[in-house]
Write an enzyme that holds these catalytic residues in place. Structure first.
Site, PDB file in Angstrom:
ATOM      1  N   ASP A 187     -23.344   7.010  93.546  1.00  0.00           N
ATOM      2  CA  ASP A 187     -23.049   6.285  92.310  1.00  0.00           C
ATOM      3  C   ASP A 187     -23.781   6.965  91.152  1.00  0.00           C
ATOM      4  OD1 ASP A 187     -22.779   4.436  90.275  1.00  0.00           O
ATOM      5  OD2 ASP A 187     -23.357   2.708  91.502  1.00  0.00           O
TER       6      ASP A 187
ATOM      7  N   LYS B 245      -1.240   4.275  86.328  1.00  0.00           N
ATOM      8  CA  LYS B 245      -0.973   4.839  84.996  1.00  0.00           C
ATOM      9  C   LYS B 245       0.542   5.028  84.866  1.00  0.00           C
ATOM     10  CE  LYS B 245      -5.439   5.357  84.295  1.00  0.00           C
ATOM     11  NZ  LYS B 245      -6.221   6.395  84.878  1.00  0.00           N
TER      12      LYS B 245
ATOM     13  N   THR C  49     -11.867  11.231  76.066  1.00  0.00           N
ATOM     14  CA  THR C  49     -10.469  10.920  75.778  1.00  0.00           C
ATOM     15  C   THR C  49     -10.199  10.894  74.276  1.00  0.00           C
ATOM     16  OG1 THR C  49      -8.928   9.052  75.825  1.00  0.00           O
ATOM     17  CG2 THR C  49     -11.225   8.509  76.070  1.00  0.00           C
ATOM     18  N   ASP C  50      -8.940  11.082  73.912  1.00  0.00           N
ATOM     19  CA  ASP C  50      -8.567  10.950  72.493  1.00  0.00           C
ATOM     20  C   ASP C  50      -8.601   9.487  72.045  1.00  0.00           C
ATOM     21  OD1 ASP C  50      -6.341  10.057  73.922  1.00  0.00           O
ATOM     22  OD2 ASP C  50      -4.880  11.266  72.820  1.00  0.00           O
ATOM     23  N   GLU C  51      -8.682   8.560  73.026  1.00  0.00           N
ATOM     24  CA  GLU C  51      -8.594   7.136  72.677  1.00  0.00           C
ATOM     25  C   GLU C  51      -9.801   6.655  71.876  1.00  0.00           C
ATOM     26  OE1 GLU C  51      -7.042   4.636  75.816  1.00  0.00           O
ATOM     27  OE2 GLU C  51      -6.036   6.332  76.743  1.00  0.00           O
TER      28      GLU C  51
ATOM     29  N   TYR D 201     -12.107   0.035  77.392  1.00  0.00           N
ATOM     30  CA  TYR D 201     -12.193   1.393  77.962  1.00  0.00           C
ATOM     31  C   TYR D 201     -12.599   2.409  76.898  1.00  0.00           C
ATOM     32  CZ  TYR D 201     -10.463   6.044  79.276  1.00  0.00           C
ATOM     33  OH  TYR D 201     -10.354   7.401  79.490  1.00  0.00           O
ATOM     34  N   SER D 202     -11.869   2.434  75.780  1.00  0.00           N
ATOM     35  CA  SER D 202     -12.165   3.473  74.791  1.00  0.00           C
ATOM     36  C   SER D 202     -13.518   3.236  74.127  1.00  0.00           C
ATOM     37  CB  SER D 202     -11.039   3.603  73.762  1.00  0.00           C
ATOM     38  OG  SER D 202     -10.734   2.377  73.172  1.00  0.00           O
TER      39      SER D 202
ATOM     40  N   TYR E 255     -18.298   5.768 105.325  1.00  0.00           N
ATOM     41  CA  TYR E 255     -19.344   5.976 104.322  1.00  0.00           C
ATOM     42  C   TYR E 255     -20.171   4.733 104.031  1.00  0.00           C
ATOM     43  CZ  TYR E 255     -16.979  10.345 103.270  1.00  0.00           C
ATOM     44  OH  TYR E 255     -16.422  11.591 103.350  1.00  0.00           O
TER      45      TYR E 255
HETATM   46  P1  NAD Z   1      -9.711   8.437  87.922  1.00  0.00           P
HETATM   47  O1  NAD Z   1      -9.821   6.972  87.716  1.00  0.00           O
HETATM   48  O2  NAD Z   1      -8.521   8.987  88.631  1.00  0.00           O
HETATM   49  O3  NAD Z   1     -10.991   8.971  88.708  1.00  0.00           O
HETATM   50  C1  NAD Z   1     -12.280   8.541  88.429  1.00  0.00           C
HETATM   51  C2  NAD Z   1     -13.189   8.993  89.566  1.00  0.00           C
HETATM   52  O4  NAD Z   1     -14.535   8.594  89.253  1.00  0.00           O
HETATM   53  C3  NAD Z   1     -12.833   8.362  90.920  1.00  0.00           C
HETATM   54  O5  NAD Z   1     -12.842   9.348  91.923  1.00  0.00           O
HETATM   55  C4  NAD Z   1     -13.945   7.345  91.143  1.00  0.00           C
HETATM   56  O6  NAD Z   1     -14.228   7.113  92.507  1.00  0.00           O
HETATM   57  C5  NAD Z   1     -15.111   8.013  90.415  1.00  0.00           C
HETATM   58  N1  NAD Z   1     -16.136   7.038  90.001  1.00  0.00           N
HETATM   59  C6  NAD Z   1     -15.926   5.872  89.343  1.00  0.00           C
HETATM   60  N2  NAD Z   1     -17.099   5.228  89.181  1.00  0.00           N
HETATM   61  C7  NAD Z   1     -18.069   6.020  89.713  1.00  0.00           C
HETATM   62  C8  NAD Z   1     -19.469   5.902  89.834  1.00  0.00           C
HETATM   63  N3  NAD Z   1     -20.125   4.821  89.381  1.00  0.00           N
HETATM   64  N4  NAD Z   1     -20.162   6.900  90.436  1.00  0.00           N
HETATM   65  C9  NAD Z   1     -19.507   7.990  90.931  1.00  0.00           C
HETATM   66  N5  NAD Z   1     -18.169   8.155  90.840  1.00  0.00           N
HETATM   67  C10 NAD Z   1     -17.456   7.178  90.243  1.00  0.00           C
HETATM   68  O7  NAD Z   1      -9.858   9.059  86.468  1.00  0.00           O
HETATM   69  P2  NAD Z   1      -9.154  10.345  85.827  1.00  0.00           P
HETATM   70  O8  NAD Z   1      -7.856   9.943  85.247  1.00  0.00           O
HETATM   71  O9  NAD Z   1      -9.261  11.474  86.774  1.00  0.00           O
HETATM   72  O10 NAD Z   1     -10.137  10.597  84.590  1.00  0.00           O
HETATM   73  C11 NAD Z   1     -11.294  11.433  84.731  1.00  0.00           C
HETATM   74  C12 NAD Z   1     -12.016  11.502  83.402  1.00  0.00           C
HETATM   75  O11 NAD Z   1     -11.141  12.005  82.392  1.00  0.00           O
HETATM   76  C13 NAD Z   1     -12.506  10.142  82.888  1.00  0.00           C
HETATM   77  O12 NAD Z   1     -13.773  10.328  82.316  1.00  0.00           O
HETATM   78  C14 NAD Z   1     -11.478   9.761  81.835  1.00  0.00           C
HETATM   79  O13 NAD Z   1     -12.061   8.944  80.839  1.00  0.00           O
HETATM   80  C15 NAD Z   1     -11.103  11.130  81.287  1.00  0.00           C
HETATM   81  N6  NAD Z   1      -9.755  11.245  80.701  1.00  0.00           N
HETATM   82  C16 NAD Z   1      -8.664  10.851  81.432  1.00  0.00           C
HETATM   83  C17 NAD Z   1      -7.400  11.027  80.893  1.00  0.00           C
HETATM   84  C18 NAD Z   1      -6.165  10.645  81.687  1.00  0.00           C
HETATM   85  O14 NAD Z   1      -5.048  10.738  81.151  1.00  0.00           O
HETATM   86  N7  NAD Z   1      -6.271  10.271  82.942  1.00  0.00           N
HETATM   87  C19 NAD Z   1      -7.246  11.578  79.610  1.00  0.00           C
HETATM   88  C20 NAD Z   1      -8.391  11.973  78.912  1.00  0.00           C
HETATM   89  C21 NAD Z   1      -9.642  11.799  79.466  1.00  0.00           C
HETATM   90  P1  TYD Z   2      -1.427   4.459  80.523  1.00  0.00           P
HETATM   91  O1  TYD Z   2      -0.844   5.403  81.512  1.00  0.00           O
HETATM   92  O2  TYD Z   2      -2.075   3.202  81.027  1.00  0.00           O
HETATM   93  O3  TYD Z   2      -2.425   5.306  79.621  1.00  0.00           O
HETATM   94  P2  TYD Z   2      -3.204   4.889  78.244  1.00  0.00           P
HETATM   95  O4  TYD Z   2      -3.105   3.429  78.061  1.00  0.00           O
HETATM   96  O5  TYD Z   2      -4.600   5.327  78.529  1.00  0.00           O
HETATM   97  O6  TYD Z   2      -2.535   5.683  77.172  1.00  0.00           O
HETATM   98  O7  TYD Z   2      -0.290   4.027  79.520  1.00  0.00           O
HETATM   99  C1  TYD Z   2       0.451   4.973  78.768  1.00  0.00           C
HETATM  100  C2  TYD Z   2       1.373   4.213  77.837  1.00  0.00           C
HETATM  101  O8  TYD Z   2       2.350   3.524  78.618  1.00  0.00           O
HETATM  102  C3  TYD Z   2       0.683   3.137  77.019  1.00  0.00           C
HETATM  103  O9  TYD Z   2       1.276   3.068  75.741  1.00  0.00           O
HETATM  104  C4  TYD Z   2       0.942   1.866  77.793  1.00  0.00           C
HETATM  105  C5  TYD Z   2       2.296   2.112  78.407  1.00  0.00           C
HETATM  106  N1  TYD Z   2       2.547   1.478  79.713  1.00  0.00           N
HETATM  107  C6  TYD Z   2       3.723   0.734  79.926  1.00  0.00           C
HETATM  108  O10 TYD Z   2       4.567   0.584  79.025  1.00  0.00           O
HETATM  109  N2  TYD Z   2       3.937   0.199  81.161  1.00  0.00           N
HETATM  110  C7  TYD Z   2       3.032   0.342  82.180  1.00  0.00           C
HETATM  111  O11 TYD Z   2       3.262  -0.226  83.291  1.00  0.00           O
HETATM  112  C8  TYD Z   2       1.841   1.095  81.948  1.00  0.00           C
HETATM  113  C9  TYD Z   2       0.828   1.276  83.049  1.00  0.00           C
HETATM  114  C10 TYD Z   2       1.661   1.659  80.713  1.00  0.00           C
END
Ligand code: NAD
Ligand code: TYD
Length: 358
Positions: free
Chosen positions: A69, A203, A139-141, A164-165, A355
């Site tokens: 963790d 997502k 993230t851009d958020e 989240y953001s 684990y």
């Molecule tokens: P994800 O949710 O798929 O993976 C997150 C990982 O972090 C998982 O493997 C989880 O087990 C691990 N984790 C969570 N809590 C933990 C803890 N306390 N200790 C150790 N490990 C832990 O996320 P993702 O989509 O791969 O995103 C990865 C990073 O990129 C994040 O920081 C996210 O904010 C950022 N990001 C994601 C996106 C996107 O579109 N998915 C875009 C921009 C930035």
């Molecule tokens: P998401 O994949 O959750 O990413 P983020 O909210 O971080 O951008 O969502 C992408 C976009 O799609 C967002 O505008 C929310 C929308 N969305 C739906 O319309 N339906 C869904 O079931 C989900 C998960 C997202």
């Protein structure tokens, strides 16, 4: 600058982007080090994402997994000491906006406190060394929501709207604070929405594909006209590696696909690709599209200006949206057992057996 990159701690390496990053990094000709994947394996972390990496590198010692963790200081200290960590690439996070609306507490703990623990352990272990690097993935958020015009730049003021953001923004500020206050060598990147293989089906893109497979409704929030910028996960990871190698300490870089799509158009496009790939009548899939209640505080539009990354570090994306989406739909169609695995309670039972309890 000469950064060591000998022992790279990747936090969250069992998640979507982190697992793709580990695979990408271990295949780079200019990376000769070892990767230590540190992940607690939440519902979003799945070791099956790295089966091929274990097969390829498990024996030669270039890839190690440690379950832990990021909020547990002793455990982080132990891994940093034992593996003589000189680089941290910090992906670990709670990453889904809807979950953060349901319950923000895990987001504050992992994304804010966990980041502070990592920064602090790195600072104490590295004692002013300059050949080390802490790269923070964000993230851009954090920049908030745009109207019809404009794009986020690195100097756009932070204006996060979801729990989240807000938690990611807090983490970004801490990362910058450790640079300014303690001189910790950091770089930071803010990326737009990623898509590709191994993304947990909550997502938008993987959820839609999985629901198509099961002929379940495709839930579109609100009027479906919210806009996101999309980037193939490997293009994100290529940008991260370039920033790690050549980015200036203390600097942040935006990463984006310059590919803005309205959600409803994207869902319709996914239906088309899925129908073609599987030989299903298109109407059978588009009929599943269902408008549902909007997400509270739903950001209207994201767009990224990534000219700094392109002009200063020479990054360019390699995947256009059409081919990236096709590859992604094909991957999910081909990997039904992966989907069943991550969606079932069986996986969490297996983790507990192997684990221990989380
Ligand atoms: P994800 O949710 O798929 O993976 C997150 C990982 O972090 C998982 O493997 C989880 O087990 C691990 N984790 C969570 N809590 C933990 C803890 N306390 N200790 C150790 N490990 C832990 O996320 P993702 O989509 O791969 O995103 C990865 C990073 O990129 C994040 O920081 C996210 O904010 C950022 N990001 C994601 C996106 C996107 O579109 N998915 C875009 C921009 C930035
Ligand atoms: P998401 O994949 O959750 O990413 P983020 O909210 O971080 O951008 O969502 C992408 C976009 O799609 C967002 O505008 C929310 C929308 N969305 C739906 O319309 N339906 C869904 O079931 C989900 C998960 C997202």
């Amino acid at each position: 600058m000469n950064r060591a990159f000998q022992n790279v701690l990747v936090t969250g390496g069992a998640g979507f982007i982190g697992s793709n990053f580990i695979r990408y990094l271990l295949h780079q000709a200019d990376f000769h080090g070892r990767v230590i994947n540190y992940d607690i394996l939440t519902y979003a972390g799945n070791l099956a994402n790295l089966d091929d990496v274990v097969q390829e590198c498990g024996q030669n010692g270039r890839y190690v997994f440690v379950r832990g963790d990021i909020c547990d200081r002793e455990s982080v200290e132990e891994v940093v000491r034992r593996y003589d960590i000189d680089t941290v690439v910090h992906f670990a996070a709670e990453s889904h906006v809807d979950r953060s609306i349901h319950d923000p507490s895990a987001f504050i703990k992992t994304n804010v406190l966990g980041t502070q623990v990592l920064l602090d352990v790195a600072r104490q272990a590295w004692q002013g060394r300059q050949d080390v690097l802490f790269h923070h993935i964000s993230t851009d958020e954090v920049y908030g929501s745009l109207g019809n015009e404009g794009a986020f730049r690195e100097d756009t003021p932070y204006d996060p709207r979801s729990p989240y953001s807000a938690s990611k923004a807090a983490a970004d500020h801490l990362v910058m604070a450790y640079f300014h206050t303690y001189g910790l060598p950091i770089t930071l990147s803010n990326c737009s929405n990623n898509y590709g293989p191994y993304q947990f089906p909550e997502k938008l893109i993987p959820l839609m594909i999985c629901n198509m497979e099961e002929r379940k409704p495709l839930p579109v929030y609100g009027d479906g006209k919210n806009i996101r910028d999309w980037l193939y996960v490997e293009d994100h990871n290529a940008a991260v590696w370039i920033i790690m190698k050549n980015g200036k300490a203390g600097e942040k870089y935006n990463i984006g696909g310059e590919t803005e799509w309205e959600n409803i158009r994207l869902v319709e496009e996914l239906c088309k690709i899925y129908a073609e790939l599987t030989g299903t009548p298109l109407g059978e899939i588009t009929n599943l599209i269902t408008y549902v209640k909007d997400r509270p505080g739903h950001d209207r539009r994201y767009a990224i200006d990534c000219s700094k990354l392109k002009d200063e570090l020479g990054w360019q994306k390699a995947h256009d949206f059409q081919s990236g989406l096709q590859k992604t739909v094909q991957w999910y169609v081909n990997n039904k057992s992966w989907i069943g695995n991550v969606q079932s309670g069986e996986y969490m039972k297996w983790i507990e057996t192997n684990y221990g309890q989380r």
